[in-house]
Design a protein around this motif. Sequence first.
Motif, mmCIF file in Angstrom:
data_model
loop_
_atom_site.group_PDB
_atom_site.id
_atom_site.type_symbol
_atom_site.label_atom_id
_atom_site.label_comp_id
_atom_site.label_asym_id
_atom_site.label_seq_id
_atom_site.Cartn_x
_atom_site.Cartn_y
_atom_site.Cartn_z
ATOM 1 N N UNK A 30 26.086 114.899 51.631
ATOM 2 C CA UNK A 30 26.371 113.463 51.821
ATOM 3 C C UNK A 30 25.701 112.931 53.081
ATOM 4 N N UNK A 31 24.716 112.051 52.909
ATOM 5 C CA UNK A 31 23.874 111.598 54.013
ATOM 6 C C UNK A 31 23.565 110.117 53.859
ATOM 7 N N UNK A 32 23.563 109.399 54.984
ATOM 8 C CA UNK A 32 23.220 107.987 55.012
ATOM 9 C C UNK A 32 22.128 107.784 56.050
ATOM 10 N N UNK A 33 21.238 106.832 55.789
ATOM 11 C CA UNK A 33 20.142 106.526 56.713
ATOM 12 C C UNK A 33 20.275 105.097 57.215
ATOM 13 N N UNK A 43 14.928 124.531 54.774
ATOM 14 C CA UNK A 43 15.967 123.719 54.163
ATOM 15 C C UNK A 43 17.032 123.426 55.205
ATOM 16 N N UNK A 44 17.893 122.476 54.895
ATOM 17 C CA UNK A 44 18.991 122.176 55.810
ATOM 18 C C UNK A 44 19.951 123.360 55.865
ATOM 19 N N UNK A 45 20.516 123.599 57.045
ATOM 20 C CA UNK A 45 21.401 124.748 57.230
ATOM 21 C C UNK A 45 22.557 124.704 56.233
ATOM 22 N N UNK A 46 22.755 125.801 55.527
ATOM 23 C CA UNK A 46 23.767 125.846 54.472
ATOM 24 C C UNK A 46 25.172 125.641 55.022
ATOM 25 N N UNK A 47 25.426 126.095 56.255
ATOM 26 C CA UNK A 47 26.790 126.029 56.778
ATOM 27 C C UNK A 47 27.281 124.600 56.948
ATOM 28 N N UNK A 48 26.355 123.622 57.004
ATOM 29 C CA UNK A 48 26.747 122.231 57.230
ATOM 30 C C UNK A 48 26.548 121.339 56.011
ATOM 31 N N UNK A 49 26.349 121.933 54.851
ATOM 32 C CA UNK A 49 26.081 121.146 53.645
ATOM 33 C C UNK A 49 27.224 120.203 53.305
ATOM 34 N N UNK A 50 28.447 120.565 53.668
ATOM 35 C CA UNK A 50 29.597 119.726 53.343
ATOM 36 C C UNK A 50 29.941 118.695 54.397
ATOM 37 N N UNK A 51 29.184 118.652 55.497
ATOM 38 C CA UNK A 51 29.475 117.720 56.587
ATOM 39 C C UNK A 51 28.770 116.395 56.324
ATOM 40 N N UNK A 52 29.492 115.286 56.179
ATOM 41 C CA UNK A 52 28.824 113.984 56.056
ATOM 42 C C UNK A 52 27.996 113.705 57.305
ATOM 43 N N UNK A 53 26.815 113.102 57.103
ATOM 44 C CA UNK A 53 25.900 112.900 58.219
ATOM 45 C C UNK A 53 25.188 111.561 58.089
ATOM 46 N N UNK A 54 25.056 110.854 59.215
ATOM 47 C CA UNK A 54 24.247 109.644 59.315
ATOM 48 C C UNK A 54 23.039 109.964 60.184
ATOM 49 N N UNK A 55 21.847 109.609 59.714
ATOM 50 C CA UNK A 55 20.609 109.843 60.453
ATOM 51 C C UNK A 55 19.945 108.488 60.668
#
Length: 542
Positions: free
Chosen positions: A426-429, A329-341
């Motif tokens: 929160x993630x955008x592609x 799974x995605x690292x729990x420590x960064x679950x709140x960091x918005x990310x663009x992939x």
Amino acid sequence: MIDSPADLQRRRFLRDSARYAAMLAAGSVPLLSTAAPAVPGPRQAAAPLATVRSGRLRGQAEHGVNVFRGVPYGADTRARRFLPALQELPWRGVRDASAYGSSAPQGGSDGPGSEDCLYLNVWTPALRDGGKRPILFYIHGGAYNNGSGSDPLYDGSALCRRGDVVVVTVNHRLNVFGYLYLGAFGDPALAGSGNVGQLDLVQALQWVRQHAQEFGGDAGNITVFGQSGGGAKIATLMAMPAARGLFQRAWTMSGQQVTAAGPRAASQRARIAMQAVGANDVAALRALSTEALLAATRARDPSRVEDTGLYLGPVLDGAVLPVHPFWPEAAAQSAGIPMVIGNTHDETRAFLGNDPANFALTWETLPATLEKEQYTDLLPSTVIAAYRRLYPHYTPSEVFFAATTAGRSWRGAVEELEARARQGAPTWAYQLDWGSPLDGGRFGAFHTLDIPLVFDTTGQPGSRTGGGDDARQVAASMSEALIAFARHGDPHHAGLPRWDRYSLERRETMLFDRVPRQANDPRGGERELYRQAPFIQRGTFG
């Protein structure tokens, strides 16, 4: 007897002073000046001055932007080979910051480099004005082997002027110097040796946060962004406890790190590296010259799937990196960091398109060529049949480039997007569909093409975007998206259609083209095709 804090401080001062004197004697400290800056002429802006933890810096004023190049954030790593770096030594007077610092040791155009490579570069609209600007911290590509923060495409001036932001680029240890895992060789101090290149990035981020106010930035609003290996390093940082809280947003471009190298596989590669340079133990490795140790990178990797040079990258060492970045799974420590992939539509044309034969494939020659280059254990006949069904107008060469892109480069992005979606993060592609018009357009939207578009540096040497209106238009869309993301934590802006977060139900993706648009599950057929084989990140196993 226990030393008092004053005694410790005095001892540390004497130690650092002695080291500094030794460096002076060896001629390894950059020339410093205590003289006042020259009086500017009527058309010359005064050189900007900044004060950082180790001394004063003189930068340059360039087209309304203050630029500081070659700023040290750590000490020469030669004496600390395979260990976490120390803080940079202080200097006297005003240090010139007009030239880039050394890149890490490497081959290629950025080589040969130096182990004294912990330098960063800053572009800012203003100093000490309380502006609290978003800070954009760029990590270069080149896998974990090559590259530096001084490429002209990484010039931060255009982003500064467009978005009133601070831009930072960075050098750090690479290849055997930054990612050779020696934790199985008995010395507890080497437990983190396979990740010291990552720890350099942590140290650089700490420096940036410490000096944000001096450079007009906001220490609480740092966006890390990076392409290819830079994106992979960001994915790794998101699972490192030492990086927790050092950045608030993440934007990756064609660079993923779903899993890290296992300790057994990393130890196997360390032994191969030692054999390649004739070293029997760690002491022998440390005694080698920089050039001699760099020769280890030319050894062949033991992978049975890829015929490449020795893989060196982050290691699941249980200390610096306790979990895989995106598995299970995605690292729990960064679950709140918005990310663009993000990714580009034609990634592999960048490195497989240089062979003219790949543009002249036939249905008879395609299977063998595809089997060698797709790095996924599916029958070529299965893959080819699926592409002929999905895209009946594709030529054999178009099938080859599409399949190698989906099988080699794109799958990691899908894995990360799905892991973030399951996490509710929160993630955008995005996908870059706009292709370079150069060379008759044959390279399409190749790997690295989004760099000059995101940096808005299409006019710089090496951009390969051409100088047309379309390139400038796509660059405006992408650079504004990065700036909006850094400022608000959401990449949408007025020049784009609706851009929704990525979900497993619709797989929303922004397609950057002359006219950008959002699509649901683009290339869904290709995604389903490659789900037939498990995803294995390069380097995870031997």
